[in-house]
Design a protein around this motif. Structure first.
Motif: not given
Length: 444
Positions: A160-165
């Protein structure tokens, strides 16, 4: 006058100007911009944790026309009611939940924004990717070293695509400053500094425990944290000053600023860490985490210091927060307002040209959410501005500073054994989960 994308982004950026917090977009402005898109192009988003930065993240994402909010989840019915009313103004009518697992059960949810207190991030993110959702998770990525590692492991296995803010990574002036560091113009860099002077902080006055506010599912708010009576000083925004849920300024601001050093110097983890400080400014207030702290990290061929102060001082270089790279040819100073280079002087001659203050000119949060949605569509994980690996790396470095502080020891990290040389320090690597919740297991 028609509202085009450039005008919209400029106006929405102004709502956050002059503030360290990113303001949510006014609903009337958002309504004027959103346009219908074909059903095949819609990306259905759900928000878990609807107060503060979670709401800013969602409203930023809703500037992208194909994003639609279909679910809101929060343990506070009062917050849910307000957010539902807000979204009704732009003709979005999401379902509401107090249990995030019901959101993850929905097959129509494509993207999940996780903006709960830090102690929830690991469990909710790993559950979300296991359910087939792409995730946009608030910083710090995790509330412990082991949780950060588990989140990386779960993401790799899920695809999955996981981006941290950590939205500074998407902002032009930060990227330009780091590119300057990588150019080698500063020469050999042996010292870096990061700092946050939270001037204007006042004591968090102790208050007695009280009844749980009406509409709040406090058991779900606690989740895996130790069971305690309700106290408003540990709830909503103030949770960040207690180790059960967060790591104080060391992780709250540290992940943003230390991340720039890790990027600039291209390193993973320190060889050793030592810290000092404590509750010096407000010794009797309710906060648990230090109001004054200095941490020294040794990466082998350079040092980094983190320092923070709550209620005293004005910061280094006249900046209340920032990052500095000290090279043999000059010093680069960077913060959310801009960056500059101060040349070293040798016999009244500059070793490198001056770089005058390069002012911030764009909205990092907006560019960060656009980057995430672009990757959700392209499935090109390498294009994420802040993938979970980067968020986990800086969270781990920040937690090391707190572990050194809490143990009172100089601690040495062994990357091979994934442990410290100290039994006291190693006890703080992995959290204990409570109330029937289980720490995710690592499969590798």
């Amino acid at each position: 006058m028609p509202l085009n994308r450039r005008t919209f982004l400029r106006q929405s950026a102004l709502t956050a100007a002059g503030s360290c917090l990113l303001a949510a977009v006014p609903m009337d402005l958002l309504a004027a911009y959103r346009k219908p898109v074909g059903s095949n192009d819609v990306i259905n988003a759900a928000l878990i944790g609807c107060k503060g930065m979670g709401w800013s993240d969602l409203t930023s994402m809703l500037k992208i026309p194909e994003v639609r909010c279909v679910a809101l989840c929060d343990i506070d019915q009062n917050v849910l009611a307000q957010r539902k009313a807000d979204l009704d103004k732009i003709n979005l009518r999401p379902d509401t939940y107090t249990d995030y697992r019901k959101v993850l059960d929905r097959k129509d949810v494509d993207v999940v924004i996780i903006a709960t207190p830090d102690h929830w991030h690991c469990l909710q993110m790993t559950n979300a990717v296991a359910a087939g959702k792409d995730v946009y998770v608030e910083k710090p990525a995790a509330n412990s070293i082991r949780e950060a590692q588990l989140m990386v492991d779960a993401t790799k296995r899920s695809g999955r695509m996981v981006q941290v803010n950590q939205w500074q990574r998407s902002q032009d002036h930060f990227k330009n400053a780091i590119a300057y560091v990588h150019s080698g113009k500063l020469g050999k860099i042996t010292m870096t500094k990061t700092w946050m002077y939270r001037t204007g902080t006042t004591p968090l006055e102790p208050v007695p425990d009280s009844a749980v506010p009406q509409g709040v599912d406090y058991s779900m708010w606690l989740g895996p944290a130790p069971k305690r009576p309700f106290n408003k000083n540990r709830f909503h925004y103030e949770f960040r000053w207690f180790y059960d849920y967060a790591g104080g300024l060391m992780t709250d601001w540290g992940v943003h600023l230390i991340d720039m050093v890790l990027m600039g110097m291209q390193v993973e983890a320190p060889k050793s860490v030592i810290a000092s400080g404590g509750k010096h400014m407000f010794p009797a207030d309710a906060r648990e985490t230090p109001d004054t702290q200095i941490v020294t990290y040794d990466y082998g061929d350079f040092l980094m210091t983190w320092e923070h102060s709550m209620g005293a001082g004005s910061g280094l270089f006249g900046l209340n927060h920032g990052i500095a790279f000290f090279g043999e040819n000059g010093t680069l100073v960077l913060n959310r307002s801009g960056w500059e280079v101060k040349p070293a002087m040798v016999k009244n001659e500059s070793r490198i040209p001056v770089v005058d203050w390069q002012k911030q000119s764009d909205n990092g949060l907006d560019k960060h959410t656009i980057n995430f949605i672009d990757v959700v569509k392209s499935r090109q994980y390498s294009q994420l501005a802040c993938p979970i690996e980067a968020g986990a790396r800086v969270a781990i470095n920040s937690h090391m500073g707190n572990i050194a502080q809490r143990t009172g020891e100089k601690i040495f990290w062994n990357a091979g054994s994934n442990s410290f040389d100290s039994a006291k320090a190693n006890k703080l690597v992995t959290p204990e989960y409570h109330n029937g919740w289980k720490l995710p297991t690592r499969l590798s």
